[in-house]
Scaffold this motif. Structure first.
Motif, PDB file in Angstrom:
ATOM      1  N   ALA A 193     -74.296   5.162  -9.742  1.00 10.11           N
ATOM      2  CA  ALA A 193     -75.549   5.854 -10.052  1.00 10.11           C
ATOM      3  C   ALA A 193     -76.763   4.953  -9.890  1.00 10.11           C
ATOM      4  CB  ALA A 193     -75.499   6.417 -11.467  1.00 10.11           C
ATOM      5  N   ALA A 194     -76.577   3.670 -10.139  1.00 11.71           N
ATOM      6  CA  ALA A 194     -77.698   2.721 -10.058  1.00 11.71           C
ATOM      7  C   ALA A 194     -78.266   2.603  -8.652  1.00 11.71           C
ATOM      8  CB  ALA A 194     -77.245   1.348 -10.549  1.00 11.71           C
ATOM      9  N   LYS A 195     -77.481   2.953  -7.646  1.00 11.78           N
ATOM     10  CA  LYS A 195     -77.934   2.832  -6.257  1.00 11.78           C
ATOM     11  C   LYS A 195     -78.366   4.159  -5.636  1.00 11.78           C
ATOM     12  CE  LYS A 195     -75.459  -1.347  -4.845  1.00 11.78           C
ATOM     13  NZ  LYS A 195     -74.599  -1.955  -3.792  1.00 11.78           N
ATOM     14  N   VAL A 196     -78.189   5.256  -6.342  1.00 14.41           N
ATOM     15  CA  VAL A 196     -78.456   6.579  -5.769  1.00 14.41           C
ATOM     16  C   VAL A 196     -79.959   6.873  -5.710  1.00 14.41           C
ATOM     17  CG1 VAL A 196     -78.187   9.064  -6.159  1.00 14.41           C
ATOM     18  CG2 VAL A 196     -76.226   7.529  -6.457  1.00 14.41           C
ATOM     19  N   ILE A 241     -74.442  12.954  -8.382  1.00 12.54           N
ATOM     20  CA  ILE A 241     -73.996  11.560  -8.364  1.00 12.54           C
ATOM     21  C   ILE A 241     -75.014  10.632  -9.035  1.00 12.54           C
ATOM     22  CG2 ILE A 241     -72.612  11.908  -6.295  1.00 12.54           C
ATOM     23  CD1 ILE A 241     -74.759  10.544  -4.636  1.00 12.54           C
ATOM     24  N   GLY A 242     -76.012  11.249  -9.677  1.00 13.28           N
ATOM     25  CA  GLY A 242     -77.022  10.481 -10.389  1.00 13.28           C
ATOM     26  C   GLY A 242     -76.584  10.136 -11.807  1.00 13.28           C
ATOM     27  N   GLU A 243     -77.384   9.321 -12.465  1.00 16.00           N
ATOM     28  CA  GLU A 243     -77.038   8.771 -13.780  1.00 16.00           C
ATOM     29  C   GLU A 243     -76.760   9.836 -14.830  1.00 16.00           C
ATOM     30  OE1 GLU A 243     -78.987   5.738 -17.129  1.00 16.00           O
ATOM     31  OE2 GLU A 243     -80.124   6.318 -15.345  1.00 16.00           O
ATOM     32  N   LYS A 244     -77.606  10.856 -14.885  1.00 12.02           N
ATOM     33  CA  LYS A 244     -77.512  11.857 -15.955  1.00 12.02           C
ATOM     34  C   LYS A 244     -76.196  12.631 -15.903  1.00 12.02           C
ATOM     35  CE  LYS A 244     -80.281  15.641 -17.901  1.00 12.02           C
ATOM     36  NZ  LYS A 244     -81.448  16.515 -17.652  1.00 12.02           N
ATOM     37  N   GLU A 275     -62.214  13.955 -10.939  1.00  9.91           N
ATOM     38  CA  GLU A 275     -61.278  13.367  -9.968  1.00  9.91           C
ATOM     39  C   GLU A 275     -61.978  13.078  -8.636  1.00  9.91           C
ATOM     40  OE1 GLU A 275     -58.085  16.130  -9.655  1.00  9.91           O
ATOM     41  OE2 GLU A 275     -57.462  15.892 -11.752  1.00  9.91           O
ATOM     42  N   LEU A 276     -62.818  14.007  -8.205  1.00  8.05           N
ATOM     43  CA  LEU A 276     -63.556  13.823  -6.948  1.00  8.05           C
ATOM     44  C   LEU A 276     -64.487  12.616  -7.041  1.00  8.05           C
ATOM     45  CD1 LEU A 276     -64.459  17.551  -6.196  1.00  8.05           C
ATOM     46  CD2 LEU A 276     -62.950  16.115  -4.815  1.00  8.05           C
ATOM     47  N   MET A 277     -65.178  12.505  -8.177  1.00  9.45           N
ATOM     48  CA  MET A 277     -66.116  11.404  -8.325  1.00  9.45           C
ATOM     49  C   MET A 277     -65.402  10.063  -8.454  1.00  9.45           C
ATOM     50  SD  MET A 277     -69.074  12.342  -7.727  1.00  9.45           S
ATOM     51  CE  MET A 277     -69.536  10.623  -7.908  1.00  9.45           C
ATOM     52  N   ILE A 278     -64.251  10.031  -9.059  1.00 11.30           N
ATOM     53  CA  ILE A 278     -63.478   8.782  -9.143  1.00 11.30           C
ATOM     54  C   ILE A 278     -63.117   8.295  -7.745  1.00 11.30           C
ATOM     55  CG2 ILE A 278     -61.260   7.792  -9.883  1.00 11.30           C
ATOM     56  CD1 ILE A 278     -61.508   9.669 -12.373  1.00 11.30           C
ATOM     57  N   ASP A 279     -62.740   9.239  -6.874  1.00  7.57           N
ATOM     58  CA  ASP A 279     -62.470   8.885  -5.477  1.00  7.57           C
ATOM     59  C   ASP A 279     -63.734   8.362  -4.793  1.00  7.57           C
ATOM     60  OD1 ASP A 279     -59.797   9.534  -5.635  1.00  7.57           O
ATOM     61  OD2 ASP A 279     -60.054  11.557  -4.826  1.00  7.57           O
ATOM     62  N   ASN A 280     -64.874   8.978  -5.108  1.00  9.05           N
ATOM     63  CA  ASN A 280     -66.134   8.536  -4.509  1.00  9.05           C
ATOM     64  C   ASN A 280     -66.562   7.158  -5.021  1.00  9.05           C
ATOM     65  OD1 ASN A 280     -66.707  10.693  -2.724  1.00  9.05           O
ATOM     66  ND2 ASN A 280     -67.464  11.956  -4.407  1.00  9.05           N
ATOM     67  N   PHE A 281     -66.241   6.852  -6.283  1.00 10.70           N
ATOM     68  CA  PHE A 281     -66.531   5.510  -6.804  1.00 10.70           C
ATOM     69  C   PHE A 281     -65.809   4.457  -5.962  1.00 10.70           C
ATOM     70  CE2 PHE A 281     -66.775   7.394 -11.377  1.00 10.70           C
ATOM     71  CZ  PHE A 281     -68.034   7.899 -11.109  1.00 10.70           C
ATOM     72  N   ALA A 324     -67.856   2.145 -13.539  1.00  9.21           N
ATOM     73  CA  ALA A 324     -67.892   2.510 -12.112  1.00  9.21           C
ATOM     74  C   ALA A 324     -68.953   3.578 -11.868  1.00  9.21           C
ATOM     75  CB  ALA A 324     -66.518   3.008 -11.669  1.00  9.21           C
ATOM     76  N   ALA A 325     -69.074   4.518 -12.811  1.00  9.46           N
ATOM     77  CA  ALA A 325     -70.086   5.575 -12.694  1.00  9.46           C
ATOM     78  C   ALA A 325     -71.487   4.981 -12.731  1.00  9.46           C
ATOM     79  CB  ALA A 325     -69.907   6.593 -13.822  1.00  9.46           C
ATOM     80  N   LYS A 326     -71.709   4.038 -13.640  1.00  8.93           N
ATOM     81  CA  LYS A 326     -73.027   3.409 -13.750  1.00  8.93           C
ATOM     82  C   LYS A 326     -73.359   2.601 -12.504  1.00  8.93           C
ATOM     83  CE  LYS A 326     -73.245   3.111 -18.808  1.00  8.93           C
ATOM     84  NZ  LYS A 326     -73.225   2.196 -19.985  1.00  8.93           N
ATOM     85  N   ALA A 327     -72.347   1.931 -11.943  1.00 14.63           N
ATOM     86  CA  ALA A 327     -72.561   1.112 -10.746  1.00 14.63           C
ATOM     87  C   ALA A 327     -72.997   1.968  -9.569  1.00 14.63           C
ATOM     88  CB  ALA A 327     -71.285   0.344 -10.407  1.00 14.63           C
TER      89      ALA A 327
END
Length: 422
Positions: A286-289, A264-267, A236-242, A281-284
């Protein structure tokens, strides 16, 4: 999240060949020397949970939480098993069958709402400034705290009264020609416990041609929640961060916290959102982190000025979430070696866990201190004046180690040393 259908649980357990390599590198097994706390023992335990041989009880949870989640076992596993993911999945599954009102409050409410967390930390700081924490110890009031907290509360000393966010603007323009636009993921540990690190990060980035945006609506990375059986809350926290970071027009998402860049990285995001509606959204995101050390060395190729030459012997502790989770060990050392006047010396146990691991030192204090003392012995042998590291959780643990072992050593983030050179 269906525990039995998670890829690590469904597909990886069968890969274990019982070789025991994980036992030889596990800091917890080195201290306790019992199979039930060894990573291999945890793989067995998760398999028995999956197959219904053992029930998801609090007793099983106690065995699985004797683990730092440092990923040392995972990176050394010849079969490539993500043992830490197995453990995290099992903790969440067990927690669903053993609810705790106190844990629900801490992780579902307090740690998930930035305003509550800010006010709680501020209250703790005020209590320390007024001497209430010391008074509580003298009156033995801290003895009523649960688990190991009566001992562990002394780790949380010198909490700053002002957070980094209160001292920084949302938009911080580049000095001179702009090279990059950076979204700064300001982690809880940096923001509340090490604001000087955040100030140094923004200072160094802006001085090297970066516009730095610090979004107001950002939330915790969720790593403490994962470690405490709260995978759903972490999601839930990460969805808000996306929603926040994927709407910022930036080149990179930078963080100075090893735990945050791991979370917040890919793995880790693949573990949380594999085959879910939020996977893209997660991949998008993570690609910039990028970790701050990596960005400064590889992207900015930073040239540290000689305005204020330091005359220091410095050693470095590898945070597990940087070295193990992300394979980042070269860049922090290269960064330290770029600093004028710094004599870098390697410690023998640089890549061994310090025993902090977020909340582990608070829940398993005595075990954590045994692991920490070995780290501090290694640091002391270098005769370094500064013990550098790239994780605020490690910084808190190492400062406690310095005090506990009466060492004349300062614990700093590499970016703080760079900022001093300006």
């Amino acid at each position: 999240m269906n525990f039995k259908e998670l890829p690590p649980v469904k597909e990886q357990i069968m890969k274990c060949v019982r070789c025991g390599k994980c036992r030889s590198v596990c800091p917890v097994f080195a201290e306790m020397k019992t199979e039930i706390v060894a990573p291999r023992g945890h793989v067995f335990m998760v398999q028995m949970l999956r197959d219904g041989v053992v029930k998801p009880t609090s007793e099983v949870s106690d065995h699985l939480t004797n683990c730092l989640m440092c990923e040392t076992c995972s990176v050394n596993c010849p079969s490539g098993i993500d043992i830490h993911d197995l453990n995290a999945a099992a903790r969440s599954y067990i927690y669903d069958h053993n609810k705790s009102l106190s844990k629900d409050f801490i992780f579902d409410t307090f740690w998930s709402k930035p305003s509550l967390l800010k006010n709680g930390i501020r209250l703790m700081s005020v209590a320390q400034k007024l001497g209430l924490q010391s008074l509580a110890r003298k009156l033995r009031i801290t003895k009523i705290l649960p688990a190991d907290l009566p001992k562990a509360e002394k780790i949380m000393t010198a909490v700053p009264i002002k957070s980094a966010r209160s001292k920084l603007k949302t938009y911080n323009p580049a000095v001179g020609r702009k090279k990059f636009t950076i979204a700064y993921f300001l982690g809880c540990g940096t923001n509340f416990l090490n604001p000087s690190v955040a100030l140094a990060t923004v200072s160094v980035l802006t001085k090297n041609g970066c516009d730095v945006i610090i979004p107001e609506q950002q939330k915790c990375c969720g790593l403490p929640h994962i470690a405490n059986g709260k995978i759903g809350v972490a999601q839930e926290l990460m969805i808000d961060n996306f929603k926040v970071f994927n709407n910022i027009d930036c080149d990179y998402i930078i963080t100075d916290c090893a735990s945050c860049s791991s979370a917040i990285g890919e793995k880790n995001l693949e573990f949380l959102f594999h085959h879910s509606e939020h996977e893209n959204a997660a991949k998008a995101m993570a690609a910039k982190v990028k970790d701050l050390n990596v960005f400064l060395v590889n992207d900015l190729d930073i040239k540290v000025p000689n305005n204020h030459k330091l005359d220091l012997k410095v050693t470095y502790h590898d945070p597990c979430h940087l070295a193990n989770a992300q394979g980042i060990t070269r860049e922090p050392r290269e960064l330290l070696n770029k600093i004028p006047g710094v004599e870098y010396v390697e410690m023998s146990l640089a890549q061994r866990c310090c025993g902090g691991s977020g909340t582990f030192s608070l829940t398993h204090y005595d075990l954590s201190m045994k692991i920490l003392d070995k780290k501090m012995d290694s640091a002391a042998q270098t005769k370094a004046q500064v013990l550098a590291t790239s994780c605020p959780s490690c910084m808190m643990q190492l400062r406690h180690g310095v005090e506990r072992n009466n060492l004349n050593v300062k614990v700093m983030h590499p970016v703080e040393l760079i900022d001093e050179c300006y």
